[in-house]
Design an enzyme around this catalytic site. Sequence first.
Site, short mmCIF file in Angstrom:
data_model
loop_
_atom_site.label_atom_id
_atom_site.label_comp_id
_atom_site.label_asym_id
_atom_site.label_seq_id
_atom_site.Cartn_x
_atom_site.Cartn_y
_atom_site.Cartn_z
N ARG A 110 0.79 -1.24 0.00
CA ARG A 110 0.00 0.00 0.00
C ARG A 110 0.82 1.29 0.00
NH1 ARG A 110 -4.88 0.41 3.94
NH2 ARG A 110 -3.34 0.05 5.56
N ASP A 111 2.13 1.23 0.10
CA ASP A 111 2.90 2.48 0.08
C ASP A 111 4.18 2.30 -0.73
OD1 ASP A 111 3.44 5.15 0.65
OD2 ASP A 111 4.55 4.66 2.47
N LEU A 112 4.05 1.60 -1.86
CA LEU A 112 5.23 1.39 -2.70
C LEU A 112 5.62 2.68 -3.39
CD1 LEU A 112 4.44 -2.01 -4.41
CD2 LEU A 112 6.26 -1.54 -2.78
N ASN A 116 11.24 3.92 -1.26
CA ASN A 116 11.29 2.77 -0.36
C ASN A 116 12.22 1.66 -0.87
OD1 ASN A 116 9.52 3.88 1.42
ND2 ASN A 116 7.73 2.73 0.77
N GLY A 150 -0.21 6.50 1.29
CA GLY A 150 0.81 6.46 0.25
C GLY A 150 0.99 7.83 -0.38
#
Length: 262
Positions: A110-112, A116, A150
């Site tokens: 959910r937060d690519l 990261n 995100g």
Amino acid sequence: SMAEMQNELVMMQQLSGHPNIVTVKEFFTEDADGRATSGVAQHAKDREDPEDRAHPESGIVHVVMELLEGQELVTAIEEHGLYDESDARIVMGKMLDAIAFMHARGVVHRDLKLENLVLAKPDDLSSVTLVDFGLAKALMARERAENVCGTLAYVAPEALVAGQYGQGVDVWALGVAMHALLTGAWPFDDEDEDELMDSIIACELDFDGPDACETFSWISPDAKDLLTGLLNPNPKHRLTAAQALEHGWFTRQKNNRTDKIH
């Protein structure tokens, strides 16, 4: 709460088996009295102490993770300049494989985003490693999240319209990352948040039209075809991470185009 954090760490340990997901070696919880408990072998709820339940917010968690000796991918790109398509293929292949691994275990990140991703070895793109599971949850495909999470540039249309965070949001985010890796530009870009949301929802992407000519003139037809599969506005028509890995851009099999694979 402490219990939720421990559950998250247990989940991260289960995902550590993938070479491109950061390894959590061990973690220790330290309660308010300074007593340390190893969290490596047992599940978080098995370790829960009646006193911990009474003070769920108390304590500190110490996490031992693998040492990543390289730079953040974004920094590597800034130092190197835009990589060529074969380099982008290495990064995308590793990340799609890592996400397919997560999705097979019922986890949606959910937060690519490119921020990261860190290289385990300096300047070695094949050592690209996914870090930061701050928002990752063990989610069923249909579960909804209340808030848009995100970075907005990477958020899928179904998340904006209906708050849906299935596995497709990760595939979409990797599509955005692939576009940025190949062209140095975002597929959707506007300084005004509302305008940006509108353009993501409208999703009027044309990789072969006259407007795209300059940006995509040196990008292969296979790469453009894969982008249409990753950035399909309808999550039901979007490729899965596992399907994307079968695409001709990776396999060199010319017949493996998005419409056929899907």
